[in-house]
Design an enzyme around this catalytic site. Structure first.
Site, short mmCIF file in Angstrom:
data_model
loop_
_atom_site.label_atom_id
_atom_site.label_comp_id
_atom_site.label_asym_id
_atom_site.label_seq_id
_atom_site.Cartn_x
_atom_site.Cartn_y
_atom_site.Cartn_z
N GLU A 343 0.79 -1.24 0.00
CA GLU A 343 0.00 0.00 0.00
C GLU A 343 0.82 1.29 0.00
O GLU A 343 0.52 2.21 0.77
CB GLU A 343 -0.94 0.02 1.21
CG GLU A 343 -1.89 -1.16 1.25
CD GLU A 343 -2.89 -1.08 2.40
OE1 GLU A 343 -2.65 -0.34 3.36
OE2 GLU A 343 -3.92 -1.77 2.31
N GLU A 466 -6.28 -10.76 -1.36
CA GLU A 466 -7.13 -10.55 -0.17
C GLU A 466 -8.60 -10.46 -0.58
O GLU A 466 -9.35 -9.58 -0.12
CB GLU A 466 -6.70 -9.26 0.56
CG GLU A 466 -5.23 -9.23 0.92
CD GLU A 466 -4.81 -8.00 1.72
OE1 GLU A 466 -5.67 -7.27 2.23
OE2 GLU A 466 -3.59 -7.77 1.81
C1 GLA Z 1 -5.16 -4.47 4.04
C2 GLA Z 1 -3.96 -5.25 4.51
C3 GLA Z 1 -4.37 -6.53 5.20
C4 GLA Z 1 -5.49 -6.30 6.19
C5 GLA Z 1 -6.64 -5.63 5.50
C6 GLA Z 1 -7.77 -5.42 6.48
O1 GLA Z 1 -5.73 -5.01 2.92
O2 GLA Z 1 -3.07 -5.58 3.47
O3 GLA Z 1 -3.26 -7.04 5.87
O4 GLA Z 1 -5.03 -5.49 7.25
O5 GLA Z 1 -6.19 -4.38 5.01
O6 GLA Z 1 -8.09 -6.56 7.17
#
Ligand code: GLA
Length: 679
Positions: A343, A466
């Site tokens: 990020e 994710e």
């Molecule tokens: C981001 C992070 C994850 C997690 C999500 C929320 O996507 O990369 O590790 O913290 O936020 O659960």
């Protein structure tokens, strides 16, 4: 959508990444605490039934006045601190790594936040304190506490206790019980891994508390055992060990060698080793869930930022130490992928603002940018990761809202890193929103595909890291068919690009334990049953042979070469000078004493069975985002009025007042510095 709207959507969506993680409501009918009681304390024989005081000053007595059931209850009076109260030691009662149902009744004679909490020591002896279930005790009425509780495998000195925000009020407890959780069979479905055998790995994220639920783990074993990501416990907040780092500095006069610990991640790593499941290590370099002291002189969070040169040495040693610890403690763990940087780009393709994300006016800020002035730290991180990661561990850049304008910067950066030979892939988080229909969904499947296409064109591997897809807040199952269609469209994109996509990882398994639980974003429900999305994604696929997770050869720790040996090349990152933050600069007042020592877990080890207040969701929209911050600021400025329900949500630190401390706390939460709101 115009550009500014996109950015707002992105910000809202980023805030959702930090979403409501504190409570996973469970259908009350699922909890039958009467069934298999293994411990009970009703104080009827006049004894304290294993309870004692936590502090030194409390008076513990069995009293007969106002008992909940029968004639007696326990009273803990003369408390002096909020954490003073009744505790029960559980080492002889329950096993670590197993889930139990706890039911109890407790009250205070007048209003106070009254919290059921847990304490344990991890494998390295570090003590952890987690809130299980905070509730508001009003008018001296008995409150029922009911929650699923588990202590991480390998933990010791296990306690449950009650604490009250009001440091002086007496706490009463009665009819306290611990029961076994009934085992539930899962449906006899074909494994998702079989359906995707010829496509890519299918995996999920796991936290230690997930391991304690048998049916949950049956789903993991069957459908998601192609890849495991440790949900939180391999993030810098958990891995960087402040005490050991300070001790190392003291002993060696060296403030460039941060020390690490894998103790929090141990239960999940052990599970991966035992079952030969490939691990995605997540994540080394991130602005969020990373301690401020790591970036400061003398490792003092309040100190000055260190120089870029010193930070590079810390970064290199940290990365080296993480891989060394993994190799030493888990020599047969298959670390097949690692998110080196997470990020780093905002939606519009600019770097984050400099600063620590928990500062009240630093929403989403980055300490890395504060030290380096720009995103040039990324190149160094990849060079060090390449140097120390085990053979076979592919290195990824991972990002959220990855389908937005920032694609351009991600592609440029990834291409540059590819030329240097230090990156293997791009991770698309894919926290997506179906909302109430395909038309309302964001991003559209076409927009998502466009991003996949652009990332694939770099020649790098792509992983969906994710995946989850929300429906409207608290909408039950009414949008599940739409969600199924959307999931199918997204998986169709993944299938189309299967030659360049090596894994699809879901961010969780069942709706109730998702970080976006109120928006039911996963493909199994809280009863462990497959939702329409499971059926839609497998439709038309023919199951194949589930790939075997083979053991890997023993890893050896990275060599102890003096740091740093790599001379990082000059970064070609754009040198955008971060602008000053536009957030209002409200100066928070001193925070009242916390009612508990802060918890480290961003995903609770417990599942409250009663609905809790959605702290922070002030506009009751179902998401916690900058709109809630604005609403709170306006309320404090007396520009808007809040309803009673909204006020409950606005008291984010649950201390009974709505003030600037709540504003500061909410900011910290949105910037993911803290992972819980409420007491
Ligand atoms: C981001 C992070 C994850 C997690 C999500 C929320 O996507 O990369 O590790 O913290 O936020 O659960």
């Amino acid at each position: 959508m115009n550009n500014s709207k996109r950015i707002i959507a992105g910000i809202a969506s980023l805030a959702m990444l930090a979403g409501v993680v504190a409570a996973f409501p469970v259908q009350p009918e699922k909890v039958s605490a009467e069934d298999d009681v293994i411990f009970s304390a009703d104080f009827e024989d006049g004894k304290e039934d294993g309870f004692s005081r936590r502090g030194e000053d409390e008076t513990v007595e069995v009293v007969s006045e106002g008992a909940h059931g029968g004639d007696n209850c326990l009273s803990i009076s003369t408390r002096k601190e909020s954490w003073n109260g009744p505790q029960v030691a559980l080492d002889d009662v329950i096993e670590a790594g197993t889930q139990y149902i706890v039911t109890a009744y407790a009250k205070t004679p007048y209003y106070s936040k009254l919290t059921l909490s847990m304490q344990f020591d991890d494998a390295e002896g570090t003590t952890h304190y987690d809130n299980v279930l905070p509730q508001d005790c009003k008018d001296g009425d008995w409150l029922k506490y009911e929650a699923k509780v588990s202590f991480p495998a390998g933990s010791t000195n296990k306690f449950l206790y009650f604490e009250a925000a009001d440091a002086n009020c007496t706490i009463f407890v009665d009819d306290f019980k611990i029961s076994n959780v009934p085992d539930v069979a899962i449906e006899d479905l074909t494994s998702l891994r079989a359906y995707y055998a010829d496509y890519f790995k299918i995996g999920t994220a796991l936290t230690p508390s997930d391991l304690a639920s048998k049916p949950f783990m049956k789903l993991v074993d069957k459908h998601f055992s192609g890849s495991i990501t440790v949900g939180n416990e391999l993030k810098p907040d958990y891995v960087l060990n402040n005490k050991a780092t300070l001790a190392y500095m003291e002993e060696n006069g060296d403030d460039e060698n941060p020390q690490v610990s894998l103790a929090s991640a141990k239960p999940v790593l052990d599970y991966c080793v035992k079952n030969n499941i490939p691990l995605r290590a997540h994540t080394l370099v991130w602005h969020s869930q990373t301690p401020e002291w790591f970036f400061k002189e003398n490792y003092d969070a309040k100190g000055e930022y260190v120089s870029k040169e010193k930070m590079l040495k810390r970064m290199e040693n940290y990365i080296k130490n993480v891989f060394a610890a993994l190799a030493k403690e888990y020599p047969t763990l298959n670390i097949y992928a690692c998110d080196v940087v997470n990020e780093a780009w905002l939606e519009d393709g600019t770097p984050r603002k400099p600063g620590h994300p928990s500062e009240s006016n630093q929403w989403g800020a980055s300490d890395w940018v504060a030290v380096f002035g720009d995103n040039s730290f990324i190149d160094y991180a990849f060079e060090y990761a390449r140097k120390y990661a085990p053979k076979g561990c592919k290195l990824y850049y991972n990002d959220y809202n990855e389908y937005m304008d920032k694609k351009k910067q991600i592609v440029e950066m990834a291409t540059r890193l590819k030329e240097k030979g230090v990156i293997d892939g791009i991770g698309m988080q894919a926290h997506l929103d179906c909302r109430q229909s395909m038309d309302a969904a964001f991003p559209s499947p076409q927009m998502f595909e466009q991003a996949v296409k652009e990332y694939v064109a770099t020649g790098l591997d792509v992983q969906i890291t994710e995946l989850d897809v929300t429906v409207p807040e608290k909408s039950g199952d009414q949008y599940f068919e739409h969600q199924a269609k959307y999931y199918d469209a997204i998986m169709n994109v993944a299938e189309k690009y299967k030659d360049n996509i090596s894994a699809v990882i879901f961010w969780g398994v069942t709706d109730d334990n998702s970080w976006r639980a109120s928006q039911n974003p996963l493909i199994f429900d809280s009863e462990f049953k497959a939702k329409p999305a499971y059926y839609s994604i497998i439709e038309g696929l023919t199951p194949g042979e589930i790939p075997t997770n083979a053991p890997v050869p023993t890893q050896t720790a990275p060599s102890e070469s003096p740091s740093p040996t790599v001379k990082p090349t000059e970064s070609a990152s754009p040198t955008v000078k971060p602008t000053e933050t536009a957030s209002p600069t409200v100066k928070p007042t001193e925070t009242a004493l916390p009612t508990v020592k802060p918890t480290e877990s961003a995903t609770p080890a417990v599942t409250p069975t009663e609905k809790t207040v959605a702290y922070g969701d002030i506009d009751l929209s179902g998401t916690i985002d900058v709109t809630d911050l604005t609403q709170l600021s306006l309320y404090l400025l007396k520009d808007v009025k809040l309803s009673e329900d909204e006020k409950k949500c606005a008291d984010v630190n649950a201390d009974g007042n709505i003030d600037l401390t709540d504003l500061a706390t909410l900011r910290q939460f949105i910037s993911k510095k803290i992972s819980k709101l409420g007491a």
